[in-house]
Design a protein around this motif. Sequence first.
Motif, short mmCIF file in Angstrom:
data_model
loop_
_atom_site.label_atom_id
_atom_site.label_comp_id
_atom_site.label_asym_id
_atom_site.label_seq_id
_atom_site.Cartn_x
_atom_site.Cartn_y
_atom_site.Cartn_z
N PRO A 8 44.86 -64.44 25.00
CA PRO A 8 45.52 -65.63 25.54
C PRO A 8 46.73 -66.02 24.70
CG PRO A 8 43.67 -66.31 24.19
CD PRO A 8 43.67 -64.80 24.18
N LYS A 9 47.47 -67.03 25.10
CA LYS A 9 48.59 -67.54 24.31
C LYS A 9 48.10 -68.50 23.23
CE LYS A 9 52.16 -67.12 27.83
NZ LYS A 9 53.19 -67.82 28.63
N PHE A 10 47.09 -69.25 23.55
CA PHE A 10 46.50 -70.21 22.61
C PHE A 10 44.99 -70.15 22.72
CE2 PHE A 10 50.48 -72.35 21.86
CZ PHE A 10 51.16 -72.27 23.06
N ARG A 11 44.32 -70.42 21.58
CA ARG A 11 42.86 -70.47 21.63
C ARG A 11 42.38 -71.27 20.44
NH1 ARG A 11 38.60 -67.14 23.70
NH2 ARG A 11 36.74 -68.44 23.43
N ILE A 12 41.36 -72.10 20.71
CA ILE A 12 40.69 -72.81 19.63
C ILE A 12 39.25 -72.31 19.58
CG2 ILE A 12 39.91 -75.04 18.76
CD1 ILE A 12 42.31 -76.30 20.18
N LEU A 13 38.83 -71.87 18.40
CA LEU A 13 37.47 -71.37 18.20
C LEU A 13 36.73 -72.27 17.23
CD1 LEU A 13 37.71 -67.48 17.64
CD2 LEU A 13 36.83 -68.68 19.65
N LYS A 14 35.44 -72.28 17.38
CA LYS A 14 34.60 -72.93 16.37
C LYS A 14 34.19 -71.88 15.34
CE LYS A 14 32.78 -76.50 19.42
NZ LYS A 14 31.57 -77.11 20.02
N ILE A 15 33.94 -72.34 14.15
CA ILE A 15 33.49 -71.45 13.07
C ILE A 15 32.27 -70.67 13.55
CG2 ILE A 15 32.49 -71.37 10.76
CD1 ILE A 15 34.17 -73.86 10.10
N GLY A 16 32.30 -69.36 13.33
CA GLY A 16 31.19 -68.50 13.69
C GLY A 16 31.27 -67.87 15.07
N GLN A 17 32.19 -68.39 15.91
CA GLN A 17 32.35 -67.79 17.22
C GLN A 17 33.11 -66.47 17.10
OE1 GLN A 17 34.24 -71.02 19.52
NE2 GLN A 17 32.31 -71.23 20.65
N SER A 18 33.04 -65.68 18.17
CA SER A 18 33.76 -64.42 18.23
C SER A 18 34.69 -64.42 19.42
CB SER A 18 32.78 -63.25 18.36
OG SER A 18 31.90 -63.21 17.26
N MET A 19 35.72 -63.60 19.35
CA MET A 19 36.61 -63.47 20.50
C MET A 19 37.41 -62.18 20.39
SD MET A 19 40.05 -65.80 20.09
CE MET A 19 40.65 -65.07 21.61
N THR A 20 37.99 -61.80 21.52
CA THR A 20 38.85 -60.62 21.57
C THR A 20 40.24 -61.02 22.01
OG1 THR A 20 37.00 -59.14 22.07
CG2 THR A 20 39.22 -58.35 22.59
N LEU A 21 41.22 -60.64 21.22
CA LEU A 21 42.62 -60.83 21.59
C LEU A 21 43.08 -59.56 22.30
CD1 LEU A 21 42.12 -62.78 19.13
CD2 LEU A 21 44.57 -62.57 18.67
N GLN A 22 43.65 -59.75 23.47
CA GLN A 22 44.07 -58.61 24.27
C GLN A 22 45.54 -58.28 24.04
OE1 GLN A 22 41.90 -56.84 25.89
NE2 GLN A 22 40.16 -58.27 25.92
N CYS A 23 45.85 -57.00 24.06
CA CYS A 23 47.23 -56.52 23.93
C CYS A 23 47.41 -55.32 24.83
CB CYS A 23 47.53 -56.16 22.49
SG CYS A 23 49.17 -55.43 22.27
N THR A 24 48.46 -55.35 25.64
CA THR A 24 48.77 -54.25 26.54
C THR A 24 50.26 -53.97 26.49
OG1 THR A 24 46.97 -54.85 28.04
CG2 THR A 24 48.71 -53.45 28.92
N GLN A 25 50.61 -52.68 26.48
CA GLN A 25 52.02 -52.30 26.54
C GLN A 25 52.23 -51.28 27.64
OE1 GLN A 25 53.32 -49.09 25.45
NE2 GLN A 25 51.54 -48.23 24.39
#
Lengths: 115, 109
Positions: A8-25
Motif C-alpha cells: 500500500p501507500k500508507f499503513r499503520i501496524l501494531k507492534i507484533g503484527q505482520s504484513m507484506t509490502l508488494q512491489c511489481t515492475q
Amino acid sequence: NAGVTQTPKFRILKIGQSMTLQCTQDMNHNYMYWYRQDPGMGLKLIYYSVGAGITDKGEVPNGYNVSRSTTEDFPLRLELAAPSQTSVYFCASGETSGIFYNEQFFGPGTRLTVL
Amino acid sequence: QQPVQSPQAVILREGEDAVINCSSSKALYSVHWYRQKHGEAPVFLMILLKGGEQKGHDKISASFNEKKQQSSLYLTASQLSYSGTYFCGTGGSQGNLIFGKGTKLSVKP
C-alpha cells in the motif's frame, strides 16, 4: 509502462503484527531492491534480487524476508513489527549493461508506521 | 562502509554553481548519484565507473578520482528544479549500493 508500483501507500501496524509490502515492475528488469529510508537519512538496502529465485541480504535485513518467484514481483515481508521498523520503504528495479553499471528505477514508496 | 558526503546542506541563488563531494574509505569501482525531491522517490542522475566511463544527466557533470576514492558532482548555473537531496551510492557489482546520508540543496529565486 507503469514502471515500479508499490502497495500500500500508507499503513499503520501494531507492534507484533505482520504484513507484506508488494512491489511489481513491468520493465522486465532482472535486478530488484528493497530500501528503507528513515526521516532525514539516506537509503539503507534491506534485500536485493538478481533474478527470479535468487535473493541476497543487504545492509539491514534483520526483521524482514523476501521472495522472488517471478521477474515482475518482489514482495517484502515484515514479521513481528517493531517501532524501529517505522520508515518509508522503497522498492527499485534495475537494468544493467555491464558489471557495476546499474541504473535503478524507484517506486513511489510505502510509508509504514508501527505503534 | 557508508560513503561520506559533503557539505550536508547548501543554499544557492538561481544561476550559481555548487559542488557536492562523496568520499569512501574503501576502494571504489563505481559511484552512483541520485536526487530526491521532498516526498518523492529518488531519481537516477549518473553513474561513474572506474576507468572513466560515465552515463547520466546532460546538465550535470561529475568526476571520479580513483586514487582519492572520491567523486564530485558539479551543478552549474543552478535552476529551481535542482532543489532536492543528492545521494551518492557506492558498492557492489550488482547494484547493491551503500548510500551516503545525502546533501540537501536549496535553490532560491
